[in-house]
Design an enzyme around this catalytic site. Structure first.
Site, PDB file in Angstrom:
ATOM      1  N   LYS A  26      -5.123  -9.188  -7.040  1.00  0.00           N
ATOM      2  CA  LYS A  26      -6.329  -9.319  -6.224  1.00  0.00           C
ATOM      3  C   LYS A  26      -7.412  -8.337  -6.677  1.00  0.00           C
ATOM      4  CE  LYS A  26      -6.148  -7.624  -2.130  1.00  0.00           C
ATOM      5  NZ  LYS A  26      -5.750  -7.205  -0.799  1.00  0.00           N
TER       6      LYS A  26
ATOM      7  N   LYS B  95     -10.762  -2.678  -4.003  1.00  0.00           N
ATOM      8  CA  LYS B  95     -11.587  -1.474  -4.049  1.00  0.00           C
ATOM      9  C   LYS B  95     -10.838  -0.337  -4.731  1.00  0.00           C
ATOM     10  CE  LYS B  95     -13.511  -2.572   0.524  1.00  0.00           C
ATOM     11  NZ  LYS B  95     -13.025  -2.489   1.911  1.00  0.00           N
TER      12      LYS B  95
ATOM     13  N   LYS C 203       0.823  -1.221   0.000  1.00  0.00           N
ATOM     14  CA  LYS C 203       0.000   0.000   0.000  1.00  0.00           C
ATOM     15  C   LYS C 203       0.850   1.261   0.000  1.00  0.00           C
ATOM     16  CE  LYS C 203      -4.437  -1.487   1.713  1.00  0.00           C
ATOM     17  NZ  LYS C 203      -5.501  -1.343   2.694  1.00  0.00           N
TER      18      LYS C 203
HETATM   19  P1  TYM Z   1     -11.031  -5.068   3.721  1.00  0.00           P
HETATM   20  O1  TYM Z   1     -11.992  -3.976   3.984  1.00  0.00           O
HETATM   21  O2  TYM Z   1      -9.912  -4.838   2.761  1.00  0.00           O
HETATM   22  O3  TYM Z   1     -11.804  -6.349   3.211  1.00  0.00           O
HETATM   23  C1  TYM Z   1     -12.912  -6.868   3.918  1.00  0.00           C
HETATM   24  C2  TYM Z   1     -12.895  -8.385   3.849  1.00  0.00           C
HETATM   25  O4  TYM Z   1     -12.916  -8.812   2.498  1.00  0.00           O
HETATM   26  C3  TYM Z   1     -11.834  -9.706   2.248  1.00  0.00           C
HETATM   27  N1  TYM Z   1     -11.359  -9.485   0.878  1.00  0.00           N
HETATM   28  C4  TYM Z   1     -11.290 -10.434  -0.058  1.00  0.00           C
HETATM   29  N2  TYM Z   1     -11.616 -11.740  -0.029  1.00  0.00           N
HETATM   30  C5  TYM Z   1     -11.444 -12.450  -1.178  1.00  0.00           C
HETATM   31  N3  TYM Z   1     -10.981 -11.906  -2.316  1.00  0.00           N
HETATM   32  C6  TYM Z   1     -10.635 -10.595  -2.395  1.00  0.00           C
HETATM   33  N4  TYM Z   1     -10.201 -10.062  -3.528  1.00  0.00           N
HETATM   34  C7  TYM Z   1     -10.796  -9.805  -1.223  1.00  0.00           C
HETATM   35  N5  TYM Z   1     -10.569  -8.491  -0.944  1.00  0.00           N
HETATM   36  C8  TYM Z   1     -10.905  -8.323   0.342  1.00  0.00           C
HETATM   37  C9  TYM Z   1     -10.773  -9.323   3.260  1.00  0.00           C
HETATM   38  O5  TYM Z   1      -9.866 -10.387   3.492  1.00  0.00           O
HETATM   39  C10 TYM Z   1     -11.614  -8.992   4.472  1.00  0.00           C
HETATM   40  O6  TYM Z   1     -11.938 -10.160   5.183  1.00  0.00           O
HETATM   41  N6  TYM Z   1      -7.938  -5.231   7.611  1.00  0.00           N
HETATM   42  C11 TYM Z   1      -9.259  -5.602   7.166  1.00  0.00           C
HETATM   43  C12 TYM Z   1     -10.396  -5.064   8.026  1.00  0.00           C
HETATM   44  C13 TYM Z   1     -10.249  -5.302   9.496  1.00  0.00           C
HETATM   45  C14 TYM Z   1     -10.457  -6.532  10.169  1.00  0.00           C
HETATM   46  C15 TYM Z   1     -10.257  -6.262  11.559  1.00  0.00           C
HETATM   47  C16 TYM Z   1     -10.793  -7.821   9.747  1.00  0.00           C
HETATM   48  C17 TYM Z   1      -9.949  -4.373  10.433  1.00  0.00           C
HETATM   49  N7  TYM Z   1      -9.942  -4.946  11.675  1.00  0.00           N
HETATM   50  C18 TYM Z   1     -10.348  -7.259  12.512  1.00  0.00           C
HETATM   51  C19 TYM Z   1     -10.901  -8.830  10.718  1.00  0.00           C
HETATM   52  C20 TYM Z   1     -10.676  -8.529  12.092  1.00  0.00           C
HETATM   53  C21 TYM Z   1      -9.440  -5.077   5.752  1.00  0.00           C
HETATM   54  O7  TYM Z   1      -8.792  -4.178   5.322  1.00  0.00           O
HETATM   55  O8  TYM Z   1     -10.465  -5.645   5.103  1.00  0.00           O
END
Ligand code: TYM
Length: 337
Positions: free
Chosen positions: A201, A204, A115
């Site tokens: 991947k 967003k 990032k």
């Molecule tokens: P975020 O917002 O990027 O994504 C949310 C969830 O979606 C999953 N994900 C994917 N799964 C499959 N294929 C993809 N291309 C893909 N892109 C995203 C992510 O793995 C996630 O489960 N750091 C986390 C948010 C977070 C969190 C937490 C999660 C903050 N605190 C505590 C679990 C526990 C994040 O940026 O997710």
């Protein structure tokens, strides 16, 4: 203080463009876990601002994720849906855990490297410290299970290391205040890839909207994106072994499998030997059939922001009621009077 046996925590960032990867890799699995676990699902707005967000868009996007949670089938009455900034315990515990986590551990985080890219010196301190806040999110509730997509695996390992070190540093070998949270990485679509490049991947922040199916796309848009998805000229293979060599085909087969509740082998049994000319329309039909009701329900919910804000307010109260005694105990353990 009794530790919970079965508590789920997970979060999604409100940074817009919620997509199929978020749904198939994470949100869909949040729904099933409600049957067997006590669940807290968070809209992690404090994580979102590690990269600058327009304040008005942040609020809108927070409601978008809330609507997606509810539309997917999470019950805000039986479980907890809230946004992170409502519960100050996350930030407070993050500070304590900042003093437990080691700089060397954070330096290994690949997501920060990706990032921040070449502009590392210019990235926010929050972006670097992001994984510690994520550990705090989970441990604030002493959660035992964390459903996530594959890309969060390293962050979950770090959360376990931090929990373990806190336990060892303050309580010795035999006592564990924090459980070591188990990642739940489930189903055939744990890593949904870009529709334009099967080695990247789905995300967003990809500048190309054609790279992802979002949870606001219409049926026509979904069909168009699948039709234009990058593929190779060969027909679909018959075996999983052969699929591995072909990232774009593998991705579309994985998406099909997840949407149809099948495994990839079953999809190949049905479509192996057929070209994309036959497979893509079948995938587009399935995707619109499965996502249509979800996007429709999300649109309805988003038309009533007052309701969504109320869900978050109530959820914040319920989350605080769980977090407060845990934080009280952390203060005592650390020696804060
Ligand atoms: P975020 O917002 O990027 O994504 C949310 C969830 O979606 C999953 N994900 C994917 N799964 C499959 N294929 C993809 N291309 C893909 N892109 C995203 C992510 O793995 C996630 O489960 N750091 C986390 C948010 C977070 C969190 C937490 C999660 C903050 N605190 C505590 C679990 C526990 C994040 O940026 O997710």
């Amino acid at each position: 203080m009794q530790a919970p046996a079965n508590r789920v925590f997970s979060g999604v960032q409100p940074t817009g463009n919620l997509h199929l990867g978020n749904y198939l890799g994470a949100i869909r699995h949040f729904v099933g876990l409600q049957e067997t676990h006590e669940c807290l699902y968070c809209v992690v707005d404090m994580h979102a601002i590690t990269v600058w967000q327009d304040p008005k868009e942040l609020a809108d996007n927070t409601r978008e994720v809330t609507a997606a949670y509810i539309a997917a089938g999470i019950d805000p009455e039986k479980h907890v849906i809230f946004n992170q900034s409502k519960v100050s315990a996350h930030a407070e515990l993050a500070w304590v855990l900042n003093c437990v986590a080691r700089i060397g551990w954070l330096n290994r985080m690949t997501q920060f490297k990706e990032k921040a890219g070449k502009h590392r010196e210019n990235a926010s301190v929050g972006l670097y410290d992001y994984p510690v806040l994520m550990a705090a999110d989970i441990l604030t509730y002493r959660a035992t299970h964390v459903p996530v997509g594959d890309d969060q695996k390293q962050h979950l390992e770090l959360a376990r290391d931090i929990a373990q070190k806190f336990n060892n540093d303050f309580l010795g070998e035999d006592e564990a205040f924090f459980p070591l949270p188990e990642p739940l990485i489930m189903g055939p679509a744990t890593r949904v890839m870009s529709l334009r490049d099967g080695t990247k991947k789905m995300s967003k922040s990809d500048p190309s909207d054609m790279s992802r199916i979002t949870l606001t796309d219409t049926s026509d848009e979904i069909a168009k994106k699948i039709k234009k998805a990058k593929t190779d000229p060969e027909p679909l293979p018959e075996t999983l072994e052969a699929l591995k060599e072909r990232p774009e085909a593998d991705n579309l087969v994985g998406i099909y499998a997840a949407l149809a509740n099948m495994d990839k082998a079953a999809v190949l049994a049905e479509f192996g030997g057929q070209g994309f000319g036959a497979f893509k329309p079948a995938l587009a039909d399935l995707a619109t059939e499965k996502l249509g009701p979800l996007t429709g329900e999300m649109a309805k919910l988003r038309a009533d922001p007052g309701f969504l804000d109320q869900v978050l307010a109530k959820g914040g109260e319920k989350a605080s009621a769980i977090a407060d005694p845990i934080l009280q105990e952390v203060r005592r353990i650390v020696g804060f009077i």
